[in-house]
Design a protein around this motif. Structure first.
Motif, PDB file in Angstrom:
ATOM      1  N   GLN A 231       0.831  -1.202   0.000  1.00  0.00           N
ATOM      2  CA  GLN A 231       0.000   0.000   0.000  1.00  0.00           C
ATOM      3  C   GLN A 231       0.869   1.257   0.000  1.00  0.00           C
ATOM      4  O   GLN A 231       0.622   2.201  -0.758  1.00  0.00           O
ATOM      5  N   VAL A 232       1.872   1.275   0.855  1.00  0.00           N
ATOM      6  CA  VAL A 232       2.782   2.419   0.897  1.00  0.00           C
ATOM      7  C   VAL A 232       3.494   2.567  -0.446  1.00  0.00           C
ATOM      8  O   VAL A 232       3.618   3.672  -0.995  1.00  0.00           O
ATOM      9  N   ALA A 233       3.941   1.445  -1.001  1.00  0.00           N
ATOM     10  CA  ALA A 233       4.672   1.485  -2.268  1.00  0.00           C
ATOM     11  C   ALA A 233       3.803   2.009  -3.402  1.00  0.00           C
ATOM     12  O   ALA A 233       4.286   2.745  -4.275  1.00  0.00           O
ATOM     13  N   ARG A 234       2.529   1.641  -3.410  1.00  0.00           N
ATOM     14  CA  ARG A 234       1.628   2.128  -4.464  1.00  0.00           C
ATOM     15  C   ARG A 234       1.538   3.657  -4.402  1.00  0.00           C
ATOM     16  O   ARG A 234       1.561   4.335  -5.442  1.00  0.00           O
ATOM     17  N   GLY A 235       1.447   4.219  -3.208  1.00  0.00           N
ATOM     18  CA  GLY A 235       1.437   5.669  -3.064  1.00  0.00           C
ATOM     19  C   GLY A 235       2.743   6.298  -3.510  1.00  0.00           C
ATOM     20  O   GLY A 235       2.755   7.383  -4.127  1.00  0.00           O
ATOM     21  N   VAL A 236       3.859   5.636  -3.220  1.00  0.00           N
ATOM     22  CA  VAL A 236       5.167   6.136  -3.639  1.00  0.00           C
ATOM     23  C   VAL A 236       5.248   6.198  -5.163  1.00  0.00           C
ATOM     24  O   VAL A 236       5.714   7.193  -5.733  1.00  0.00           O
ATOM     25  N   LEU A 237       4.781   5.158  -5.836  1.00  0.00           N
ATOM     26  CA  LEU A 237       4.811   5.148  -7.298  1.00  0.00           C
ATOM     27  C   LEU A 237       4.001   6.306  -7.877  1.00  0.00           C
ATOM     28  O   LEU A 237       4.425   6.960  -8.840  1.00  0.00           O
ATOM     29  N   ASP A 238       2.840   6.564  -7.288  1.00  0.00           N
ATOM     30  CA  ASP A 238       2.011   7.677  -7.758  1.00  0.00           C
ATOM     31  C   ASP A 238       2.752   9.006  -7.615  1.00  0.00           C
ATOM     32  O   ASP A 238       2.766   9.840  -8.529  1.00  0.00           O
ATOM     33  N   ALA A 239       3.374   9.209  -6.445  1.00  0.00           N
ATOM     34  CA  ALA A 239       4.073  10.472  -6.192  1.00  0.00           C
ATOM     35  C   ALA A 239       5.261  10.647  -7.126  1.00  0.00           C
ATOM     36  O   ALA A 239       5.498  11.744  -7.660  1.00  0.00           O
ATOM     37  N   LEU A 240       6.023   9.579  -7.362  1.00  0.00           N
ATOM     38  CA  LEU A 240       7.188   9.681  -8.234  1.00  0.00           C
ATOM     39  C   LEU A 240       6.768  10.014  -9.665  1.00  0.00           C
ATOM     40  O   LEU A 240       7.438  10.792 -10.356  1.00  0.00           O
TER      41      LEU A 240
ATOM     42  N   LEU B 115      -3.859  -7.562  -5.755  1.00  0.00           N
ATOM     43  CA  LEU B 115      -4.731  -6.497  -6.238  1.00  0.00           C
ATOM     44  C   LEU B 115      -3.964  -5.201  -6.472  1.00  0.00           C
ATOM     45  O   LEU B 115      -4.271  -4.444  -7.401  1.00  0.00           O
ATOM     46  N   LEU B 116      -2.954  -4.940  -5.644  1.00  0.00           N
ATOM     47  CA  LEU B 116      -2.171  -3.711  -5.772  1.00  0.00           C
ATOM     48  C   LEU B 116      -0.987  -3.869  -6.706  1.00  0.00           C
ATOM     49  O   LEU B 116      -0.751  -3.032  -7.584  1.00  0.00           O
ATOM     50  N   VAL B 117      -0.227  -4.940  -6.526  1.00  0.00           N
ATOM     51  CA  VAL B 117       1.058  -5.045  -7.218  1.00  0.00           C
ATOM     52  C   VAL B 117       0.901  -5.215  -8.722  1.00  0.00           C
ATOM     53  O   VAL B 117       1.709  -4.718  -9.507  1.00  0.00           O
ATOM     54  N   THR B 118      -0.141  -5.925  -9.150  1.00  0.00           N
ATOM     55  CA  THR B 118      -0.295  -6.171 -10.582  1.00  0.00           C
ATOM     56  C   THR B 118      -0.964  -5.005 -11.309  1.00  0.00           C
ATOM     57  O   THR B 118      -0.900  -4.924 -12.537  1.00  0.00           O
TER      58      THR B 118
ATOM     59  N   SER C 193      -0.355  -1.760 -10.370  1.00  0.00           N
ATOM     60  CA  SER C 193       0.488  -0.583 -10.212  1.00  0.00           C
ATOM     61  C   SER C 193       1.140  -0.232 -11.550  1.00  0.00           C
ATOM     62  O   SER C 193       1.235  -1.071 -12.448  1.00  0.00           O
ATOM     63  N   ARG C 194       1.598   0.997 -11.660  1.00  0.00           N
ATOM     64  CA  ARG C 194       2.266   1.475 -12.876  1.00  0.00           C
ATOM     65  C   ARG C 194       3.657   1.989 -12.514  1.00  0.00           C
ATOM     66  O   ARG C 194       3.757   3.085 -11.936  1.00  0.00           O
ATOM     67  N   PRO C 195       4.743   1.243 -12.798  1.00  0.00           N
ATOM     68  CA  PRO C 195       4.755  -0.121 -13.342  1.00  0.00           C
ATOM     69  C   PRO C 195       4.364  -1.143 -12.267  1.00  0.00           C
ATOM     70  O   PRO C 195       4.181  -0.785 -11.104  1.00  0.00           O
ATOM     71  N   GLN C 196       4.231  -2.414 -12.682  1.00  0.00           N
ATOM     72  CA  GLN C 196       3.913  -3.445 -11.699  1.00  0.00           C
ATOM     73  C   GLN C 196       5.010  -3.502 -10.631  1.00  0.00           C
ATOM     74  O   GLN C 196       6.187  -3.282 -10.911  1.00  0.00           O
ATOM     75  N   LEU C 197       4.593  -3.804  -9.418  1.00  0.00           N
ATOM     76  CA  LEU C 197       5.456  -3.617  -8.248  1.00  0.00           C
ATOM     77  C   LEU C 197       6.256  -4.865  -7.885  1.00  0.00           C
ATOM     78  O   LEU C 197       5.690  -5.942  -7.669  1.00  0.00           O
ATOM     79  N   THR C 198       7.566  -4.695  -7.789  1.00  0.00           N
ATOM     80  CA  THR C 198       8.410  -5.719  -7.174  1.00  0.00           C
ATOM     81  C   THR C 198       8.130  -5.720  -5.678  1.00  0.00           C
ATOM     82  O   THR C 198       7.994  -4.659  -5.055  1.00  0.00           O
ATOM     83  N   THR C 199       8.061  -6.902  -5.080  1.00  0.00           N
ATOM     84  CA  THR C 199       7.676  -6.982  -3.675  1.00  0.00           C
ATOM     85  C   THR C 199       8.234  -8.246  -3.034  1.00  0.00           C
ATOM     86  O   THR C 199       8.730  -9.138  -3.733  1.00  0.00           O
TER      87      THR C 199
END
Length: 354
Positions: free
Chosen positions: A268-277, A298-301, A303-309
């Protein structure tokens, strides 16, 4: 018409024919094998006081009569019912459900029936469920927490083995199965270093959660082994939310524009980080690599780009809890906390980083 020497359809005959609607009995097996009912029982249960030849003769008779053991009767003879209780405080949670699924899968492989109860975080409801499960004579209990924080053991004297999963028991003498969150944090930082990142920051969630501190500790230990430290000297803590991820990333980049890698305490935190960047015009992963924790699909796939986790491997955690409980039911209790390794899942937020 049948004479006295011809077996009826309800009796075992020379060919072992039987009425298909009625299962074979120990008496019928004994008659065919030429032994007593007691010897049949001993032979089918693998008792050592029955000779190999007799055991083989009984087994052949049982096979001819298509004998199927009564699992309930066998369980009662062994003092077991073949049932276990799964008690959770967060049945709707995305963390507890995979744990429960893994445990149920493991039990299913051994034909163990599972009673699932949701205490909803209510101590009174929890006690009610425990009494109900014990009244059904379950062979053991798995208690699944709704956070990674240690919890107090079940109240009162529990006459069956108990395994605590996800949230460990605060009593080290109990059996607990938990994620190795320290190694998970280490794994995340090492991956960014392997991507060539040297100016790495950490945005975590609520510090009141045990997992938050453990993941940060693992990441810092890994960085120090490479002669690095977190940008700013410490992790930034906030909420487990996209809102905090966006705000934290903006604050971080305003003070440390040199950052080239960010470890996030959750997806969840990472998804927000991607948006801000993206809003700040920083390319992921070429400018900055981002990695999360939990592998919430639901989040990682999406995300833009898809999230490494780092995947918490929750179903394996459930299977481990089931294995510990099964061994304890068999008399091999393994007290203490047992950790389950997490795994890295690489996607576009770090893949291709230079």
């Amino acid at each position: 018409m049948l004479d006295d020497s011809t077996p009826s359809r309800d009796e075992p005959g020379a060919h072992g024919d039987r009425h298909p609607a009625r299962p074979a009995t120990l008496k019928e097996i004994g008659a065919l094998a030429g032994v007593s009912i007691a010897t049949v029982s001993k032979a089918l249960n693998g008792r050592a006081d029955v000779s190999r030849a007799t055991r083989q003769r009984v087994q052949e008779a049982a096979d001819r009569l298509k004998f199927t053991p009564n699992s309930l009767a066998q369980g009662l003879l062994a003092g077991r019912t073949g049932t276990v209780g799964l008690l959770t405080n967060d049945l709707e949670g995305r963390f507890s459900i995979p744990v429960l699924m893994g445990a149920e899968d493991a039990f299913g492989a051994g034909s163990v029936s599972v009673f699932l109860c949701d205490a909803r975080g209510d101590a009174i409801r929890e006690q009610h469920h425990i009494r109900a499960l014990l009244s059904r004579r379950v062979d053991g209990l798995i208690v699944v927490g709704d956070t990674t924080n240690p919890r107090v053991p079940l109240a009162g004297s529990i006459p069956v083995p108990v395994v605590y999963a996800y949230a460990p028991s605060s009593d080290p003498r109990d059996m607990s199965a938990v994620n190795d969150n320290v190694s998970a944090g280490r794994m995340a930082a090492e991956h960014l270093v392997a991507c060539g990142r040297t100016r790495i920051a950490y945005l975590s969630g609520d510090p009141a959660f045990t997992a938050a501190g453990e993941r940060v500790a693992g990441a810092r230990a890994a960085l120090r082994e490479h002669g690095l430290d977190l940008v700013g000297g410490e992790a930034l803590y906030g909420e487990w939310s996209e809102i905090w991820g966006r705000a934290g990333a903006r604050s971080l980049l305003a003070r440390h524009p040199e950052v080239d890698g960010i470890v996030c305490g959750s997806d969840q935190v990472a998804r927000g980080v991607l948006d801000a960047l993206r809003e700040l015009g920083r390319h992921v992963p070429n400018d900055i690599s981002v990695i999360g924790h939990d592998n919430w699909e639901l989040l990682v796939t999406q995300s833009r780009p898809q999230l490494t986790t780092v995947d918490s491997n929750l179903q394996e955690l459930g299977r481990t809890a089931a294995r510990l409980l099964g061994e304890a039911i068999d008399g091999r209790t393994a007290s203490g906390t047992h950790t389950v390794a997490c795994r890295l899942v690489v996607r576009g937020s770090t893949l291709g980083a230079v």
